[in-house]
Design an enzyme around this catalytic site. Structure first.
Site, mmCIF file in Angstrom:
data_model
loop_
_atom_site.group_PDB
_atom_site.id
_atom_site.type_symbol
_atom_site.label_atom_id
_atom_site.label_comp_id
_atom_site.label_asym_id
_atom_site.label_seq_id
_atom_site.Cartn_x
_atom_site.Cartn_y
_atom_site.Cartn_z
ATOM 1 N N GLY A 138 0.878 -1.170 0.000
ATOM 2 C CA GLY A 138 0.000 0.000 0.000
ATOM 3 C C GLY A 138 0.911 1.213 0.000
ATOM 4 O O GLY A 138 1.905 1.235 0.728
ATOM 5 N N LYS A 139 0.568 2.193 -0.826
ATOM 6 C CA LYS A 139 1.452 3.363 -0.894
ATOM 7 C C LYS A 139 1.574 4.044 0.468
ATOM 8 O O LYS A 139 2.648 4.534 0.840
ATOM 9 C CB LYS A 139 0.938 4.346 -1.941
ATOM 10 C CG LYS A 139 1.053 3.743 -3.326
ATOM 11 C CD LYS A 139 0.707 4.677 -4.425
ATOM 12 C CE LYS A 139 0.499 3.910 -5.710
ATOM 13 N NZ LYS A 139 1.620 3.059 -6.096
ATOM 14 N N GLU B 178 -4.943 6.740 -2.417
ATOM 15 C CA GLU B 178 -5.485 5.378 -2.268
ATOM 16 C C GLU B 178 -6.491 5.272 -1.125
ATOM 17 O O GLU B 178 -6.782 4.165 -0.673
ATOM 18 C CB GLU B 178 -4.341 4.366 -2.043
ATOM 19 C CG GLU B 178 -3.611 3.992 -3.318
ATOM 20 C CD GLU B 178 -2.604 2.868 -3.149
ATOM 21 O OE1 GLU B 178 -2.262 2.495 -2.020
ATOM 22 O OE2 GLU B 178 -2.135 2.366 -4.189
ATOM 23 N N GLY C 109 11.545 8.870 -13.812
ATOM 24 C CA GLY C 109 12.008 7.505 -14.097
ATOM 25 C C GLY C 109 13.513 7.469 -14.239
ATOM 26 O O GLY C 109 14.247 7.949 -13.380
ATOM 27 N N GLY D 136 15.801 10.531 -13.474
ATOM 28 C CA GLY D 136 15.997 11.100 -12.146
ATOM 29 C C GLY D 136 14.840 11.953 -11.673
ATOM 30 O O GLY D 136 13.676 11.651 -11.962
ATOM 31 N N ASP E 275 12.783 -5.581 -8.719
ATOM 32 C CA ASP E 275 11.349 -5.291 -8.582
ATOM 33 C C ASP E 275 11.198 -3.798 -8.281
ATOM 34 O O ASP E 275 11.697 -3.322 -7.256
ATOM 35 C CB ASP E 275 10.779 -6.149 -7.436
ATOM 36 C CG ASP E 275 9.307 -5.882 -7.162
ATOM 37 O OD1 ASP E 275 8.673 -5.130 -7.917
ATOM 38 O OD2 ASP E 275 8.785 -6.433 -6.171
ATOM 39 N N THR F 29 8.513 -2.213 -7.495
ATOM 40 C CA THR F 29 7.416 -1.881 -6.574
ATOM 41 C C THR F 29 7.958 -1.131 -5.359
ATOM 42 O O THR F 29 8.938 -1.562 -4.751
ATOM 43 C CB THR F 29 6.700 -3.171 -6.090
ATOM 44 O OG1 THR F 29 6.447 -4.005 -7.207
ATOM 45 C CG2 THR F 29 5.387 -2.840 -5.387
ATOM 46 N N ASP G 43 7.619 5.074 -3.485
ATOM 47 C CA ASP G 43 7.250 5.283 -2.072
ATOM 48 C C ASP G 43 8.501 5.491 -1.219
ATOM 49 O O ASP G 43 8.511 6.306 -0.300
ATOM 50 C CB ASP G 43 6.472 4.066 -1.538
ATOM 51 C CG ASP G 43 5.196 3.831 -2.316
ATOM 52 O OD1 ASP G 43 4.624 4.816 -2.831
ATOM 53 O OD2 ASP G 43 4.768 2.667 -2.426
ATOM 54 N N SER H 228 11.495 -4.183 0.772
ATOM 55 C CA SER H 228 12.599 -3.662 -0.048
ATOM 56 C C SER H 228 13.095 -2.294 0.418
ATOM 57 O O SER H 228 14.123 -1.811 -0.052
ATOM 58 C CB SER H 228 12.154 -3.567 -1.518
ATOM 59 O OG SER H 228 11.244 -2.500 -1.688
HETATM 60 O O1 RIB Z 1 3.544 1.748 -4.674
HETATM 61 C C1 RIB Z 1 3.477 0.360 -4.521
HETATM 62 C C2 RIB Z 1 2.184 -0.031 -3.871
HETATM 63 O O2 RIB Z 1 1.123 0.275 -4.739
HETATM 64 C C3 RIB Z 1 2.044 -1.499 -3.588
HETATM 65 O O3 RIB Z 1 2.564 -1.869 -2.343
HETATM 66 C C4 RIB Z 1 0.560 -1.759 -3.759
HETATM 67 O O4 RIB Z 1 -0.107 -2.130 -2.596
HETATM 68 C C5 RIB Z 1 -0.008 -0.461 -4.344
HETATM 69 O O5 RIB Z 1 -0.664 0.293 -3.419
#
Ligand code: RIB
Length: 302
Positions: A38-39, A136, A213, A216, A237, A239, A243, A282
């Site tokens: 989750g962000k 979100e 991206g 920078g 990854d 992801t 954040d 991570s």
């Molecule tokens: O920014 C990554 C996040 O986006 C993930 O952890 C996912 O849950 C979404 O909210």
């Protein structure tokens, strides 16, 4: 000065795939892992790992115990998270062999934030404190209005983009941390300089950090502009890279670090995050970021 993050908490189901599944296709994945994400949660952890005093507010369902435990173990104050009669938010994340991801979200409890909860949460904060928001959770407009009335500085990471963004009272935002796609959504411009120019004219008082991206990120506060490249790492990854960048940057800038140094720290932290699997696992600790020996990609020229 305290930082309140009113944001999402998701259970991430991460599937390793050769390519993202296409319409009409049935695809077998090679691996499934379950992570906290989750962000909102990711950014709270990034703030805490960077060294910030952070409070997280939001909602989870009865299945969200692991989300609260992860935040608590990471040093985040969780007293303002409510457990409600809903399922927790979750994300289905495909990660391909290049480490790129695509994400399907179900908001669940993240979309059950009530006005009563907002007033209760914000009643604990006041002038001089910061509130960090992503896109979100529901009732963002009310949170922004009330936080502004109370004199909090509002930081918005308008991610993920959605139709409601433009309807938010964005003139009350002190800091925007956004990528090119979000910038385009808010300005109808594509070129980074044009995006920055348009944001500056719409929100003259705001500080803007535009991430690009592989090129920078750029910081612009109206009188000063600086930029920083990305670091060269093996991508596992992506992801939570954004954040991680957000959490680290906000901690640095609110601690009085110069913008160019805050960008450097955030870029290093994000580079470490992309070299590892999963969202919250991570996110590096401050010590790792300080000790990391990383090389700027393309001499920082994008
Ligand atoms: O920014 C990554 C996040 O986006 C993930 O952890 C996912 O849950 C979404 O909210």
């Amino acid at each position: 000065m305290r930082i309140l993050n009113f944001g999402s908490l998701n259970i991430d189901f991460v599937y390793d795939v050769n390519h993202f599944v296409r319409g009409g296709e049935t695809l077998s994945s090679m691996k499934l892992e379950k992570f906290c994400g989750g962000k909102g949660l990711n950014q709270s952890l990034a703030l805490a790992r960077a060294g910030a005093n952070v409070y997280h507010a939001g909602c989870v369902g009865a299945d969200g115990e692991m989300l609260i435990d992860t935040l608590k173990n990471g040093g985040v104050n969780c007293n303002l998270i409510e457990t409600i009669n809903e399922v927790s938010g979750h994300a289905i994340i495909q990660v391909d062999k290049n480490g790129e991801n695509c994400i399907l979200l179900y908001g669940g409890a993240n979309n059950s934030i009530t006005v009563e909860q907002i007033d209760k949460v914000l009643g604990n904060f006041g002038k001089g404190d910061y509130i960090l928001l992503q896109n979100e959770i529901n009732n963002l407009d009310i949170i922004i209005d009330r936080a502004s009335q109370l004199g909090l500085k509002i930081v918005l990471n308008p991610s993920p983009i959605s139709d409601n963004l433009k309807k938010l009272p964005l003139n009350k935002i002190s800091y925007f941390l956004l990528n090119e796609i979000e910038g385009k959504e808010l300005t109808d411009k594509e070129d980074p300089d044009e995006i920055l120019k348009e944001l500056r004219s719409k929100y003259p008082e705001s500080i803007i950090v535009l991430t690009l991206g592989s090129k920078g990120a750029i910081y612009d506060d109206g009188s000063k502009r600086c930029s920083h490249g990305i670091y060269d790492v093996d991508v596992v990854d992506t992801t939570a890279a954004g954040d991680t960048f957000t959490g680290y940057f906000i901690h640095e800038i609110t601690s009085g670090t110069k913008p160019e140094d805050a960008l450097e720290m955030a870029a290093k932290a994000a580079a470490l995050a992309v070299s590892r699997m999963g969202a919250s696992p991570s996110i590096p600790m401050r010590k790792e970021v300080l000790e990391a020996q990383l090389r700027l990609k393309n001499n920082g020229k994008g």
